[in-house]
Design a protein around this motif. Structure first.
Motif, PDB file in Angstrom:
ATOM      1  N   ALA A  59       0.861  -1.189   0.000  1.00  0.00           N
ATOM      2  CA  ALA A  59       0.000   0.000   0.000  1.00  0.00           C
ATOM      3  C   ALA A  59       0.893   1.233   0.000  1.00  0.00           C
ATOM      4  CB  ALA A  59      -0.934  -0.012   1.205  1.00  0.00           C
ATOM      5  N   ASN A  60       0.313   2.381  -0.307  1.00  0.00           N
ATOM      6  CA  ASN A  60       1.113   3.551  -0.647  1.00  0.00           C
ATOM      7  C   ASN A  60       1.273   4.570   0.471  1.00  0.00           C
ATOM      8  OD1 ASN A  60       1.469   2.660  -3.352  1.00  0.00           O
ATOM      9  ND2 ASN A  60      -0.587   3.386  -3.847  1.00  0.00           N
ATOM     10  N   GLY A  61       0.869   4.242   1.670  1.00  0.00           N
ATOM     11  CA  GLY A  61       0.913   5.218   2.739  1.00  0.00           C
ATOM     12  C   GLY A  61       2.297   5.773   3.011  1.00  0.00           C
ATOM     13  N   PHE A  62       3.332   4.947   2.900  1.00  0.00           N
ATOM     14  CA  PHE A  62       4.685   5.396   3.206  1.00  0.00           C
ATOM     15  C   PHE A  62       5.176   6.467   2.229  1.00  0.00           C
ATOM     16  CE2 PHE A  62       5.379   2.253  -0.005  1.00  0.00           C
ATOM     17  CZ  PHE A  62       6.550   2.612  -0.648  1.00  0.00           C
ATOM     18  N   LEU A  63       4.618   6.527   1.028  1.00  0.00           N
ATOM     19  CA  LEU A  63       5.084   7.487   0.029  1.00  0.00           C
ATOM     20  C   LEU A  63       4.809   8.927   0.440  1.00  0.00           C
ATOM     21  CD1 LEU A  63       3.941   5.709  -3.259  1.00  0.00           C
ATOM     22  CD2 LEU A  63       6.257   5.814  -2.317  1.00  0.00           C
ATOM     23  N   TYR A  64       3.790   9.151   1.256  1.00  0.00           N
ATOM     24  CA  TYR A  64       3.423  10.517   1.639  1.00  0.00           C
ATOM     25  C   TYR A  64       4.347  11.078   2.718  1.00  0.00           C
ATOM     26  CZ  TYR A  64      -0.817   9.563  -0.970  1.00  0.00           C
ATOM     27  OH  TYR A  64      -1.709   9.241  -1.966  1.00  0.00           O
ATOM     28  N   SER A  65       5.286  10.274   3.214  1.00  0.00           N
ATOM     29  CA  SER A  65       6.249  10.767   4.196  1.00  0.00           C
ATOM     30  C   SER A  65       7.282  11.690   3.564  1.00  0.00           C
ATOM     31  CB  SER A  65       6.955   9.589   4.874  1.00  0.00           C
ATOM     32  OG  SER A  65       7.689   8.830   3.918  1.00  0.00           O
ATOM     33  N   GLY A  66       7.381  11.688   2.257  1.00  0.00           N
ATOM     34  CA  GLY A  66       8.336  12.497   1.509  1.00  0.00           C
ATOM     35  C   GLY A  66       8.346  12.000   0.088  1.00  0.00           C
ATOM     36  N   THR A  67       8.930  12.743  -0.822  1.00  0.00           N
ATOM     37  CA  THR A  67       8.911  12.377  -2.239  1.00  0.00           C
ATOM     38  C   THR A  67       9.503  10.987  -2.432  1.00  0.00           C
ATOM     39  OG1 THR A  67       9.210  14.699  -2.805  1.00  0.00           O
ATOM     40  CG2 THR A  67       9.567  13.091  -4.553  1.00  0.00           C
ATOM     41  N   GLY A  68       8.644  10.033  -2.750  1.00  0.00           N
ATOM     42  CA  GLY A  68       9.105   8.665  -2.962  1.00  0.00           C
ATOM     43  C   GLY A  68       9.251   7.850  -1.702  1.00  0.00           C
ATOM     44  N   GLY A  69       9.026   8.432  -0.535  1.00  0.00           N
ATOM     45  CA  GLY A  69       9.185   7.704   0.712  1.00  0.00           C
ATOM     46  C   GLY A  69      10.646   7.491   1.049  1.00  0.00           C
TER      47      GLY A  69
END
Length: 455
Positions: free
Chosen positions: A335-345
């Motif tokens: 799932a994509n939640g980690f990507l919102y921590s910064g550009t590209g995660g």
């Protein structure tokens, strides 16, 4: 009595549709709900290779995704396949409630991922047509999610043959119907050939993908043609073996082709990239597995641009998240939640080019999974990376500032099965990297609590 007539008709119509479906189940629905609570510190600053990590680079949020995958059978060997993501996004950010409806992402509350038919009724051929997933190898260097035709030729032998034609971009539009004749609107297509051989204890796949692009154009509006035919390619060899308690798998891949760009001297810039990874996984007992990763990814040279993947991946085979160990579904669940921590995660370029600076990497990794109880698994992995070349120049000969030099990635996870097909995962990821030219930002950290329900 008249007011009840519409109700009776609705009930009768529903029973007429439901009873035949129960008698001959031709519809099946699977899917999952994912909720991720994330807290990060320093990810965006590190990804931008800042001199120091800003104190305000802290983020805390909830992300969710409801995924539904219906399959409708026309017969035993013919089916229509769909996949939808509903209301995917950040809580409190991607919803716009009004008096009429809840609007996710300005009307993008439903995302169509897959819409294709699968015809497997021909004795020597299987055909899939439509919006679908097209993989190759371990899906690291190539994976597509696009409209395509995919063909599996049944040889009746251990040899398999798979071909695909992918429509990456279509030039025609709503204008005068002649857009295919214009230089800046010609089509972009990709072609796949995959040859496989499977024995009792091992399998190999040799694959190749090429992109054709007929389009050229003016991207900045100054009247000069600066967008040329972008035509990369990749060839790869995938190996997978199962030798009892020891499993080994890996892939060797080579990129090439034309970027469609030129330097100031008019020299063409080519795609480049050689990458190799191998994973060994040893099962010590039913409760304990240990793994090791060895990885090499070349750096770009003069008049070259490094590639790590080709296609419209829609996801990736993330070694940074446990992909090579087979644990990415147990950590973040793709799932994509980690990507919102910064550009590209965290570690946006993965272990092959950690921060997408073109420096490549030489990487070694260790991992372990311990399952002391049926409802509990503990996962840990560590990767240490050193640039393949940290003294790079741009296509015009100027020094590149801030190439990746060295660093490490730590990922820890605990998975709790709290009910059938329902788990809660706690994750912690830390990336500490240094860059050339005295750029040494603070380490980044990402904490997560995840709920996943499969159905």
């Amino acid at each position: 009595m008249k007011k009840w007539l519409p109700v009776f008709m609705a009930v009768a119509l529903t029973m007429a549709m439901v009873i035949p479906a129960m008698a001959e189940p031709n519809l099946s629905v699977t899917g999952e709900y994912t909720l991720q609570g994330m807290t990060s510190d320093g990810v965006a600053s590190q990804n931008s290779r800042a001199a120091t990590t800003d104190d305000n680079d802290k983020r805390s949020y909830f992300y969710q995704r409801m995924r539904v995958q219906p399959q409708i059978k026309a017969s035993d060997n013919v089916s229509a396949n769909l996949r939808f993501d509903f209301a995917e996004g950040i809580w409190g950010q991607d919803q716009n409630f009004s008096a009429y409806r809840a609007d996710y992402g300005s009307g993008q509350d439903i995302q169509v991922d897959r819409a294709y038919v699968d015809i497997n009724s021909i004795s020597w051929l299987r055909v899939r047509a439509g919006l679908q997933f097209i993989p190759a190898g371990q899906t690291q260097v190539y994976r597509d999610n696009q409209p395509a035709l995919q063909f599996n030729i049944k040889t009746g032998m251990p040899l398999s043959v798979r071909l695909a034609w992918v429509k990456a971009m279509e030039g025609i539009g709503t204008g005068n119907g002649l857009e295919d004749e214009e230089d800046n609107t010609k089509d972009m297509d990709r072609y796949l050939v995959d040859l496989g051989y499977k024995a009792d204890v091992f399998s190999v796949n040799l694959f190749g993908v090429m992109q054709t692009d007929g389009g050229t154009g003016d991207t900045n509006g100054d009247g000069a043609i600066d967008d040329f035919e972008e035509e990369p390619w990749v060839v790869g060899l995938r190996f997978k073996g199962d030798f009892g308690a020891l499993g080994i798998h890996g892939e060797l891949a080579q990129f090439g082709g034309d970027t469609g760009q030129e330097d100031n001297a008019g020299n063409g810039i080519d795609y480049t990239g050689t990458q190799f990874n191998v994973n060994g996984m040893y099962t010590i007992s039913d409760a304990l597995k240990v793994g090791i990763d060895l990885i090499y990814s070349s750096a770009q040279g003069d008049d070259e641009k490094k590639m790590q993947s080709l296609g419209n991946p829609f996801a990736s085979y993330d070694i940074r998240l446990g992909g090579a160990m087979g644990w990415d579904t147990q950590t973040y669940g793709r799932a994509n939640g980690f990507l919102y921590s910064g550009t590209g995660g965290p570690l946006p370029g993965d272990v092959f080019d950690p921060f997408n600076t073109g420096a490549g990497a030489m990487t070694a990794g260790l991992g372990a999974m311990y399952t002391p109880l049926s409802w509990l698994s503990v996962i840990g992995q560590f990767h240490y990376m050193v640039a393949a070349d940290d003294e790079l120049k741009d296509p015009n000969g100027a020094d590149i500032i801030g190439e990746f030099e060295k660093g490490y990635n730590i990922l820890l996870a605990a998975v709790f099965q709290i009910a059938p097909k329902t788990d809660v995962r706690l994750t912690y990821q830390r990336v500490d990297a240094s860059f050339m030219d005295d750029l040494d930002p603070d380490a980044s950290s990402l904490y997560g609590a995840h709920l996943r329900v499969r159905f």
